[in-house]
Scaffold this active site. Structure first.
Site, PDB file in Angstrom:
ATOM      1  CD  GLN A  11      35.223 -31.073   4.084  1.00 57.88           C
ATOM      2  OE1 GLN A  11      33.969 -30.956   3.983  1.00 57.88           O
ATOM      3  NE2 GLN A  11      36.559 -32.061   4.582  1.00 57.88           N
ATOM      4  CB  SER A  90      30.563 -29.334  -1.426  1.00 60.89           C
ATOM      5  OG  SER A  90      30.318 -30.805  -1.102  1.00 60.89           O
ATOM      6  CG  LEU A  91      30.215 -27.108   4.570  1.00 58.24           C
ATOM      7  CD1 LEU A  91      29.103 -27.839   5.324  1.00 58.24           C
ATOM      8  CD2 LEU A  91      31.507 -26.783   5.249  1.00 58.24           C
ATOM      9  NE  ARG A 115      26.661 -32.417   3.354  1.00 58.49           N
ATOM     10  CZ  ARG A 115      28.226 -31.560   2.484  1.00 58.49           C
ATOM     11  NH1 ARG A 115      29.173 -31.770   3.410  1.00 58.49           N
ATOM     12  NH2 ARG A 115      27.950 -31.852   1.587  1.00 58.49           N
ATOM     13  CG  HIS A 196      30.399 -34.319  -3.633  1.00 63.31           C
ATOM     14  ND1 HIS A 196      29.261 -34.075  -4.055  1.00 63.31           N
ATOM     15  CD2 HIS A 196      31.410 -33.278  -2.467  1.00 63.31           C
ATOM     16  CE1 HIS A 196      29.369 -33.036  -2.455  1.00 63.31           C
ATOM     17  NE2 HIS A 196      30.468 -32.699  -1.815  1.00 63.31           N
ATOM     18  CD  GLN A 245      25.477 -31.412  -0.715  1.00 65.63           C
ATOM     19  OE1 GLN A 245      25.962 -31.711  -0.249  1.00 65.63           O
ATOM     20  NE2 GLN A 245      25.408 -29.698  -1.077  1.00 65.63           N
TER      21      GLN A 245
END
Length: 304
Positions: A11, A90-91, A115, A196, A245
């Site tokens: 992102q 991440s994503l 998510r 996160h 995560q």
């Protein structure tokens, strides 16, 4: 003979029009955008291609980004290019799962839509993130540990660039200490939550319930998880790592270093922007780095 890695951005790299040329010119790419819309019950093409403000709101950003990444991935695959290893920031880890056949595109689109919603809902206010530039990792880790409140490292991006995350007050105090400790810059990030961080544990727990319904397929192409910066070798580990995560540090620099140690010498970033390619230049300049975000970029792959 060296190895090739596919890597997928997270992102923040999104923009209006991303993937439009793939949608217009390559049938399988159009199919992926339409599948993303059907799976998420959103007009994903409008979200990606038409002027709107939603594309920068987490619950919409994630499905838009992933639709573009998977569409571009399919175009790369049509060229006959296959990775020896995959990873995503991440994503982007969901793009890596599709590339390795671990999860099917339709399942990934459904999960990522949820998510985004869960992450947005978890902390609508009260959190912040900041990029810390030009300071040693161990110094940042120590100051985060010493700062009262909730503040921790969100992303280990590359040498000289680490992102911290947590409560507003704690972030502000940590930024002051980091500046005093010699950070070249501390840049507040325009994000809608402290991603996160431990503040997202609840979002991960909700995501786990959605993941319980998804089939995980055999790991045919090795992939490296953000949480561990290590290969995932057992299918039963995939879902717990994806749950974790959301609230754990993304160990991107360590992930790339692991690939380099294993002989990867060609890195192909698939998705909007060139963020990961930029990180690569700071991690290792001696490898080949390619970026695919426009149809014309596919020509670069013919030399492989």
């Amino acid at each position: 003979m060296g190895k090739t890695a596919f890597m997928f951005p997270g992102q923040g790299a999104q923009y209006i029009g991303m993937g439009k040329d793939f949608y217009d010119q390559i049938p399988v790419c159009k199919e992926m955008f339409e599948l993303a819309g059907k799976a998420s019950d959103l007009d994903v093409t409008a979200l990606c291609f038409e002027e709107n403000d939603r594309i920068h709101i987490t619950e919409y950003t994630q499905i838009a980004m992933l639709a573009a990444e998977v569409a571009m991935l399919k175009a790369v695959e049509e060229k006959g290019i296959r990775p020896d290893v995959t990873a995503g920031l991440s994503l982007g880890e969901y793009g890596a799962l599709v590339a390795g056949g671990v999860m099917m595109p339709e399942d990934v689109f459904k999960i990522v839509r949820k998510r985004g919603i869960y992450m947005q809902e978890a902390v609508p206010q009260g959190g912040a993130m900041a990029a810390i530039l030009g300071l040693k990792t161990e110094v940042i880790e120590r100051i985060c540990e010493e700062t009262p409140g909730m503040v921790s490292i969100a992303n280990y991006n590359c040498p000289g660039q680490i992102v911290i995350t947590g409560e507003n007050g704690a972030i502000q105090e940590a930024v002051g200490k980091l500046t005093e400790a010699g950070a070249k810059r501390c840049v507040p990030l325009k994000v809608s939550g402290p991603f996160h961080s431990r503040m997202l544990v609840g979002a991960g727990e909700k995501l786990a319930k959605e993941l319980a319904e998804v089939t995980i397929h055999e790991i045919c192409v090795p992939y490296i998880a953000n949480v561990t910066a290590d290969y995932v070798t057992k299918t039963e580990d995939v879902k717990p790592l994806l749950e974790k995560q959301v609230s754990s540090s993304v160990r991107w620099q360590q992930t790339i270093e692991r690939m380099l140690a294993d002989g990867v010498d060609t890195f192909i970033e698939i998705g909007p922007g060139k963020t990961l390619s930029g990180f690569m230049r700071k991690i290792n300049r001696d490898v080949q780095v390619l970026n695919v975000e426009k149809v014309e970029d596919l020509v670069k792959l013919e030399q492989l």
